[in-house]
Design a protein around this motif. Structure first.
Motif, mmCIF file in Angstrom:
data_model
loop_
_atom_site.group_PDB
_atom_site.id
_atom_site.type_symbol
_atom_site.label_atom_id
_atom_site.label_comp_id
_atom_site.label_asym_id
_atom_site.label_seq_id
_atom_site.Cartn_x
_atom_site.Cartn_y
_atom_site.Cartn_z
ATOM 1 N N LEU A 165 1.125 -1.040 -0.127
ATOM 2 C CA LEU A 165 -0.051 0.307 -0.059
ATOM 3 C C LEU A 165 1.010 1.180 0.223
ATOM 4 C CD1 LEU A 165 -3.185 -1.023 2.749
ATOM 5 C CD2 LEU A 165 -2.878 -1.128 0.477
ATOM 6 N N GLU A 185 -2.345 4.532 1.981
ATOM 7 C CA GLU A 185 -3.363 3.408 1.864
ATOM 8 C C GLU A 185 -2.669 2.923 3.538
ATOM 9 O OE1 GLU A 185 -3.895 3.281 -2.913
ATOM 10 O OE2 GLU A 185 -2.345 1.861 -1.241
ATOM 11 N N ARG A 186 -1.900 3.324 3.703
ATOM 12 C CA ARG A 186 -1.850 2.493 4.580
ATOM 13 C C ARG A 186 -2.073 2.717 6.111
ATOM 14 N NH1 ARG A 186 4.080 0.243 5.925
ATOM 15 N NH2 ARG A 186 4.036 -0.806 4.251
ATOM 16 N N ALA A 218 -11.573 -2.715 2.644
ATOM 17 C CA ALA A 218 -10.354 -2.154 2.009
ATOM 18 C C ALA A 218 -10.195 -3.252 0.931
ATOM 19 C CB ALA A 218 -8.877 -2.444 2.802
ATOM 20 N N ARG A 230 -11.470 -1.400 -2.158
ATOM 21 C CA ARG A 230 -10.471 -0.444 -2.284
ATOM 22 C C ARG A 230 -9.409 -0.619 -3.144
ATOM 23 N NH1 ARG A 230 -11.235 1.364 2.999
ATOM 24 N NH2 ARG A 230 -12.774 1.467 2.695
ATOM 25 N N TYR A 231 -8.572 -2.028 -2.730
ATOM 26 C CA TYR A 231 -6.761 -1.733 -2.810
ATOM 27 C C TYR A 231 -6.515 -2.881 -3.585
ATOM 28 C CZ TYR A 231 -6.898 1.703 1.067
ATOM 29 O OH TYR A 231 -6.922 3.210 1.415
#
Length: 228
Positions: free
Chosen positions: A19, A23-24, A114, A117-118
């Protein structure tokens, strides 16, 4: 306890390493830190598994009990390993701390969001699952070795690989994640036999013991030869 990604010792090895920093940081907002004492259960067989976690430090075992109450260790989880509801077999097994451990824990719905999203996180978790499957197969293969010497040498090599930051080279030093009793049970040997084989490997110059559970690889090639 909130997450502290900047100081996380597995930040470059865990699935979340893929990430971007922002993002992380967003993922960290949804998680929390949990600590387990040696012998404490993270997930118990039969209980609903509604969360998942990355192991930051320590070690976990995945175990089952047979009809007569004997425990069988099926797999080990090392730092940066991932456990939880995305790997449904955990619902049938106990996940127990082998040593004092620290984990980043996320509720299942938060991790679902998550992953959606990622996409990079989803791919990283898939790679992690494949690596864990390969490691479990390697551990199972150790039990098929005919000699006690080969079993003990092979498990030490696997522990060194698991403790390494490099995919190509084992760690030079590491701590045994299993007690002598757990190690003996896992290998199908007696505690005395495990101790004798470790002493023999040390005497031959393949390894050196440091402290109660520390192991140093002195001659990795010699240890590999012993594992054959």
């Amino acid at each position: 306890m909130s997450l502290a990604c900047a100081s996380c010792p597995v930040r470059d090895r865990a699935a979340c390493a893929v990430l971007a920093p922002e993002e992380r940081a967003a993922l960290a907002e949804a998680g929390h830190t949990r600590t387990l004492a040696r012998g404490q259960t993270l997930f118990a067989a039969g209980d609903p598994v509604t969360s998942c976690a990355t192991l930051v430090s320590g070690a976990l075992k995945i175990a089952s009990l047979d009809a007569d109450g004997s425990e069988h260790i099926l797999a080990l989880v090392h730092p940066s390993g991932f456990v939880g509801e995305f790997f449904q077999p955990f619902a049938a097994y106990d996940v127990i701390a082998l040593a004092d451990s620290r984990l980043c824990v996320f509720a299942g719905p938060d991790m679902d969001s998550a992953i959606a999203r990622y996409p990079a996180l989803s791919r990283a978790l898939l790679r992690r699952a494949q690596e864990d499957l390969h490691a479990s197969r390697a551990l199972l293969a150790i039990g098929s070795k005919t000699s006690a010497r080969a079993r003990v040498a092979a498990i030490l090599i696997e522990f060194a690989r698991a403790a390494s930051d490099s995919p190509c080279h084992p760690a030079r030093t590491f701590d045994l994640p299993l007690s002598r009793g757990d190690l003996a049970s896992f290998l199908g040997l007696t505690i005395e036999t495990v101790s004798r084989q470790i002493t023999a490997l040390e005497r031959e110059g393949a390894i050196a013991r440091t402290g109660k559970r520390g192991i140093e690889l002195i001659d990795p090639a010699l240890l590999s030869a012993a594992a054959q």
